[in-house]
Design an enzyme around this catalytic site. Structure first.
Site, PDB file in Angstrom:
ATOM      1  N   SER A  16      -1.702  -5.237   0.736  1.00 50.67           N
ATOM      2  CA  SER A  16      -0.348  -5.656   0.359  1.00 50.67           C
ATOM      3  C   SER A  16       0.280  -4.501  -0.414  1.00 50.67           C
ATOM      4  O   SER A  16      -0.417  -3.653  -0.965  1.00 50.67           O
ATOM      5  CB  SER A  16      -0.420  -6.878  -0.532  1.00 50.67           C
ATOM      6  OG  SER A  16      -1.008  -6.502  -1.763  1.00 50.67           O
ATOM      7  N   LYS A  17       1.606  -4.509  -0.445  1.00 51.57           N
ATOM      8  CA  LYS A  17       2.309  -3.424  -1.162  1.00 51.57           C
ATOM      9  C   LYS A  17       1.796  -3.314  -2.596  1.00 51.57           C
ATOM     10  O   LYS A  17       1.514  -2.233  -3.084  1.00 51.57           O
ATOM     11  CB  LYS A  17       3.810  -3.698  -1.177  1.00 51.57           C
ATOM     12  CG  LYS A  17       4.510  -3.272   0.093  1.00 51.57           C
ATOM     13  CD  LYS A  17       5.618  -2.265  -0.229  1.00 51.57           C
ATOM     14  CE  LYS A  17       5.973  -1.387   0.941  1.00 51.57           C
ATOM     15  NZ  LYS A  17       6.184  -2.093   2.197  1.00 51.57           N
ATOM     16  N   SER A  18       1.627  -4.468  -3.259  1.00 54.14           N
ATOM     17  CA  SER A  18       1.261  -4.402  -4.667  1.00 54.14           C
ATOM     18  C   SER A  18      -0.158  -3.858  -4.852  1.00 54.14           C
ATOM     19  O   SER A  18      -0.419  -3.062  -5.738  1.00 54.14           O
ATOM     20  CB  SER A  18       1.392  -5.776  -5.311  1.00 54.14           C
ATOM     21  OG  SER A  18       0.666  -6.709  -4.550  1.00 54.14           O
TER      22      SER A  18
END
Ligand code: GLU
Length: 302
Positions: free
Chosen positions: A232-234
């Site tokens: 995920s981006k995070s």
């Protein structure tokens, strides 16, 4: 900048300054550094600051500081793409003069029907500022043998079409900048993440169009989460901690398929890198994907 003489192995790490260095970037930095050192070669850092709106203030300096904390320091001056406009313009002028590049006023929506693949300008297309594209003849393809991923090829005309070299809103395209700079820096070995594997055929076509040599390529495994999904981006953006570099170095070493015991004893970054250079076996690098440690700030406990 004058062209540098060829080395037997000159690699590079070319981060975009869009945020702090994360585990995926550390893998690319360490993988390219180890392959260069293993070959007795050189390793350069290039800051790909081409697109000011996407940049985060201070990110480039932060990335260089973090790399230094991991003992990864460029063997020559760091090249900043923001200062390379004249070199990109000269390459573009050559392509325009030879008819291999052209101005295109097609809007994104005009190309949407063909999935964004440009083969000919849409009649009546009138964007005020043109983009400049490379003309990709029908059937033009590039095939290469990636040192990690194996044989890879693409029909560039069908898959991406005439691709952008300079955007209508001004910035230089990554594809042009990377090809011009890899050649100017005398890069013999491009080692980077597998997310860029499908950019390579475009870069090879551009090298041919500009009469530049094609380097060797090695695309490192993608980093995924424990369930095998794209990060995920995070999670992908979780910074690595240069104040405590050994855990993240060990995690990157394992992700490169290298046996942990080979570097287990090293207590300092310098000793770790020395041991890693000796023990490194490129043939162990997996094609991927590899799982990220849960917490790259303390990858020991991952
Ligand atoms: N600047 C690109 C990135 O951060 C990498 C370019 C390359 O290695 O060719 O994704």
């Amino acid at each position: 900048m004058t062209d540098v003489p060829p080395a037997s192995h000159r690699g590079r790490f070319a981060p975009s300054p869009t945020g702090p260095l994360h585990f995926g970037s550390l893998l690319a930095a360490l993988g390219s550094w180890l392959l260069a050192r293993h070959a007795g070669g050189e390793w350069l850092v290039r800051v790909e600051d081409l697109d000011p709106p996407r940049e985060v203030a201070g990110a480039a300096a932060g990335q260089l500081r973090t790399l230094a904390g991991f003992g990864l320091v460029s063997d020559g001056p760091v090249l900043w793409q923001s200062g390379r406009g004249p070199a990109y313009q000269a390459a573009l002028d050559r392509l325009l003069a030879s008819g291999q590049a052209f101005a295109c006023r097609c809007s994104r929506s005009a190309l949407a029907a063909d999935g964004g693949v440009h083969r000919a300008c849409v009649p009546g297309a009138q964007r005020p500022d043109p983009a400049i594209r490379l003309r990709v003849p029908d059937g033009a393809r590039a095939d290469f043998d990636d040192a990690i991923q194996g044989p890879f090829g693409q029909d560039v005309a069908a898959a991406v079409g005439d691709f952008v070299l300079r955007r209508a809103d001004g910035p230089w395209a990554y594809q042009l900048a990377v090809v011009v700079d890899d050649a100017a820096q005398g890069i013999t070995d491009v080692v980077r993440g597998a997310d860029l594997l499908d950019s390579t055929p475009r870069q090879i076509l551009l090298q041919r169009a500009l009469g530049l040599p094609t380097p060797r390529y090695a695309h490192l495994p993608l980093v995924v989460d424990a369930a095998g999904r794209k990060l995920s981006k995070s999670l992908a953006a979780l910074p690595v901690d240069a104040a405590d570099p050994l855990p993240a170095l060990r995690a990157a070493w394992a992700a490169l398929g290298q046996p942990p015991a080979a570097v287990a004893g090293a207590g300092t970054v310098e000793a770790w890198l020395r041991g890693a250079t000796t023990a490194f076996e490129p043939s162990r690098i997996p094609a991927g994907p590899v799982a990220a440690p849960h917490n790259t700030r303390d990858a020991n406990r991952a």
